[in-house]
Design a protein around this motif. Structure first.
Motif, PDB file in Angstrom:
ATOM      1  N   THR A  13       0.922  -1.074  -0.047  1.00 54.34           N
ATOM      2  CA  THR A  13      -0.119  -0.017  -0.195  1.00 54.34           C
ATOM      3  C   THR A  13       1.008   1.273   0.032  1.00 54.34           C
ATOM      4  N   LEU A  14       0.407   2.256  -0.456  1.00 53.38           N
ATOM      5  CA  LEU A  14       0.915   3.457  -0.263  1.00 53.38           C
ATOM      6  C   LEU A  14      -0.089   4.583  -0.245  1.00 53.38           C
ATOM      7  N   SER A  15       0.288   5.849   0.028  1.00 56.75           N
ATOM      8  CA  SER A  15      -0.674   6.935   0.163  1.00 56.75           C
ATOM      9  C   SER A  15      -0.227   7.986  -0.793  1.00 56.75           C
ATOM     10  N   LEU A  16      -1.234   8.565  -1.786  1.00 56.58           N
ATOM     11  CA  LEU A  16      -1.083   9.684  -2.557  1.00 56.58           C
ATOM     12  C   LEU A  16      -2.290  10.588  -2.495  1.00 56.58           C
ATOM     13  N   GLY A  18      -3.315  11.744   0.074  1.00 51.53           N
ATOM     14  CA  GLY A  18      -4.169  11.423   1.014  1.00 51.53           C
ATOM     15  C   GLY A  18      -5.001  10.391   0.822  1.00 51.53           C
ATOM     16  N   VAL A  19      -4.880   9.617  -0.303  1.00 52.71           N
ATOM     17  CA  VAL A  19      -5.641   8.501  -0.550  1.00 52.71           C
ATOM     18  C   VAL A  19      -4.874   7.335  -0.460  1.00 52.71           C
ATOM     19  N   ARG A  20      -5.537   6.094   0.342  1.00 57.06           N
ATOM     20  CA  ARG A  20      -4.705   4.929   0.368  1.00 57.06           C
ATOM     21  C   ARG A  20      -4.962   4.142  -0.803  1.00 57.06           C
ATOM     22  N   LEU A  21      -3.928   3.776  -1.343  1.00 56.03           N
ATOM     23  CA  LEU A  21      -3.867   2.820  -2.585  1.00 56.03           C
ATOM     24  C   LEU A  21      -3.206   1.440  -2.381  1.00 56.03           C
ATOM     25  N   TYR A  22      -3.968   0.271  -2.705  1.00 57.22           N
ATOM     26  CA  TYR A  22      -3.361  -1.048  -2.773  1.00 57.22           C
ATOM     27  C   TYR A  22      -2.866  -1.150  -4.217  1.00 57.22           C
TER      28      TYR A  22
END
Ligand code: HEM
Length: 513
Positions: A13-16, A18-22
């Motif tokens: 996962t990472l945050s872009l 403010g949005v968490r993405l898998y």
């Protein structure tokens, strides 16, 4: 991202913004979401959402609408099929030629002063004149219209702050001006489409059947006219940009987007204008980065330029100097059209593989998704399983996926970047168009244009435009970056490459005696 893959394994996962993405990398995990199974397309960034909505609080997304997406897609495929491309080619060539002439006039033909700025302007003109075919009347100043479009595009991925002076605030203001200018220009299209909509019993599929059948007939007539006029099969230049009076009209991208809005219940003047902005957005930024990345890589390789030049000489000898659809596109476009420029095709694919013009689109899960999480390099190790909950965002990050290509990559996770993607340290080994020319070496992962249910419908148009520019330029010039390390010194690599100011000058060295 390859570093994260090495460290965390095939799902992380990472945050872009403010949005968490898998981030998913395994084909088996990606298959469902990109086929609309248990997932739907979504852009989770609020600036983008606000700029693309029809009116405050009235979002529009035909891609995620299960009933409308199929017919809408068929409209695009008809508009941008072989006959559509044939009709659009003279328009694209005129726009590109006009920009080339400006570049030549500006510096006595010796350089492109700022590649980034120039291809940005070119891509916006292509979006206005070729993709959306916006009928700009003489009263509308093109440069002002273009500036507003650029301002709108700049805001799409800006920080979601609509305070005065922010890129989003400026883009929202530009949007209103664009909507005001476009609405009246599209009135006739909108009324015609509304009439056809009623005639089709307000059923989208029936409307699309009626329009695309007529369009196919018009296309066949038009192709025959073009061939007769030029005396050559598949020639684009003699093709009129629109059908003659009385003939069935060809479907355009404008028709596709306006009909999509109608299918979702929007029929106002404003909605028609916003729909055309959607079409411009679909093509403009992607095309500009495709043009920039491809020209930058080609300018770094005298060898590739020589190969393109030699192929162009062969094409001229065999087919004449005209750049037709047949010359520019592969057999997949148009029955029986043979590939006249396989090397040029390989160059464009290779550039887009190495530096994709988009980082990839995301999906919102509409059902829980079970994925494997075994760490990379953990061959034979037990795979653990992870359940990603419904509502989460998943992402196929295109450059990472290209790193993991099973044909190009030997699976070595000890390197920082696999050699076939490492243009910084291994330029000649990474930028190798030849890999596309044999079945054994042809890359297996190529997601620059997406895949499956939402595979880009504009990819052949994009290829055509990029190839036109390369062919026209390289028939006359050799390109050289004044700062050879322009890409390595870029101020931004994600989501798009932005070069450091003053480093993107391209020298044009004449190769015509
Ligand atoms: C180099 C240029 C381009 C690139 C890299 C590109 C990339 C993409 C990608 C990655 C997708 C998939 C989106 C997803 O999975 O959600 C897509 C879809 C799409 N593209 Fe392109 N695109 C380009 C040019 C164009 C052009 C010129 C048009 C012309 C109108 C266009 C129209 C579309 C449309 C309508 C879709 C949605 C298809 C669907 O949902 O069924 N694109 N594009």
């Amino acid at each position: 991202m390859f570093g994260r893959f090495r460290r965390y394994g095939p799902t992380f996962t990472l945050s872009l913004m403010g949005v968490r993405l898998y981030v998913l990398t395994q084909p088996g995990d990606l298959r469902g979401p990109y086929r609309d199974e248990g997932a739907e397309p979504a852009v989770p960034f609020s600036s983008f959402q606000r700029l693309m909505e029809v009116a405050p609080g009235r979002p529009y997304d035909v891609q995620a609408d299960k009933a409308a997406h199929g017919p809408w897609r068929r409209m695009f495929l008809s508009a941008l099929g072989p006959a559509g491309l044939q009709a659009l080619l003279p328009r694209a060539q005129a726009v590109i030629q006009a920009h080339l002439s400006q570049w030549e006039a500006a510096a006595g033909g010796s350089c492109i002063a700022s590649l980034f700025r120039e291809v940005r302007l070119l891509a916006v003109d292509l979006a206005i004149d070729v993709i959306a075919e916006v009928p700009l009347p003489p009263g509308v100043q093109r440069s002002a219209f273009r500036d507003k479009l650029l301002c709108f595009l700049d805001g799409l991925f800006g920080l979601p702050i609509a305070l005065p002076g922010s890129s989003v605030a400026r883009a929202l203001a530009a949007k209103e001006e664009l909507v005001a200018a476009l609405g009246p220009l599209l009135a006739a299209d909108r009324l015609r489409m509304a009439e056809q909509w009623r005639a089709a019993g307000s059923r989208y599929s029936a409307l699309v059947d009626a329009l695309t059948t007529g369009s196919a007939a018009a296309a066949t007539d038009a192709a025959a006219t073009a061939a007769a006029a030029s005396g050559k099969e598949g020639s684009g230049a003699a093709q009129p940009a629109s059908s003659p009076p009385g003939a069935a009209a060809r479907v355009t991208v404008r028709d596709a987007v306006i009909s999509g809005f109608m299918a979702l219940g929007f029929d106002s003047e404003r909605a028609a204008a916003v729909s055309v902005l959607h079409a411009v957005v679909a093509g403009a930024d992607t095309t500009r980065f495709a043009l920039f990345n491809t020209l930058a890589l080609v300018a770094m390789s005298p060898r590739v330029q020589e190969e393109i030049f030699a192929e162009q000489q062969r094409v001229i000898a065999a087919h004449g100097p005209e750049l037709s659809v047949r010359v520019l596109l592969l057999g997949s476009v148009g029955a029986g059209a043979a590939a006249a420029t396989p090397y040029l095709d390989a160059v464009v694919r290779e550039a887009m593989r190495l530096l994709p013009a988009t980082p990839g689109n995301m999906r919102r899960l509409t059902a829980d998704l079970r994925v494997a999480t075994a760490a990379a390099g953990n061959k034979g190790g037990a795979a653990s399983e992870l359940v990603i909950p419904k509502g989460a965002m998943v992402w196929r990050f295109v450059p990472l996926q290209h790193c993991l290509d099973p044909v190009c990559w030997d699976g070595n996770t000890a390197v920082d970047v696999p050699p076939h993607m490492d243009w910084r340290n291994n330029f000649e080994g990474a930028f190798r168009p030849e890999r596309w020319l044999s079945e054994e070496t042809r890359p297996k992962y190529y997601y620059t244009f997406g895949s499956d249910s939402h595979l880009c419908v504009g990819q052949n148009l994009a290829y055509m435009e990029v190839k036109l520019l390369l062919a026209l330029l390289l028939r006359k010039y050799r390109l050289r970056l004044e700062a050879r390390d322009m890409l390595a010194r870029a101020t931004q690599m994600f989501p798009f490459i932005i070069p450091r100011r003053g480093t993107d000058r391209v020298l044009l060295e004449s190769c015509v005696a």
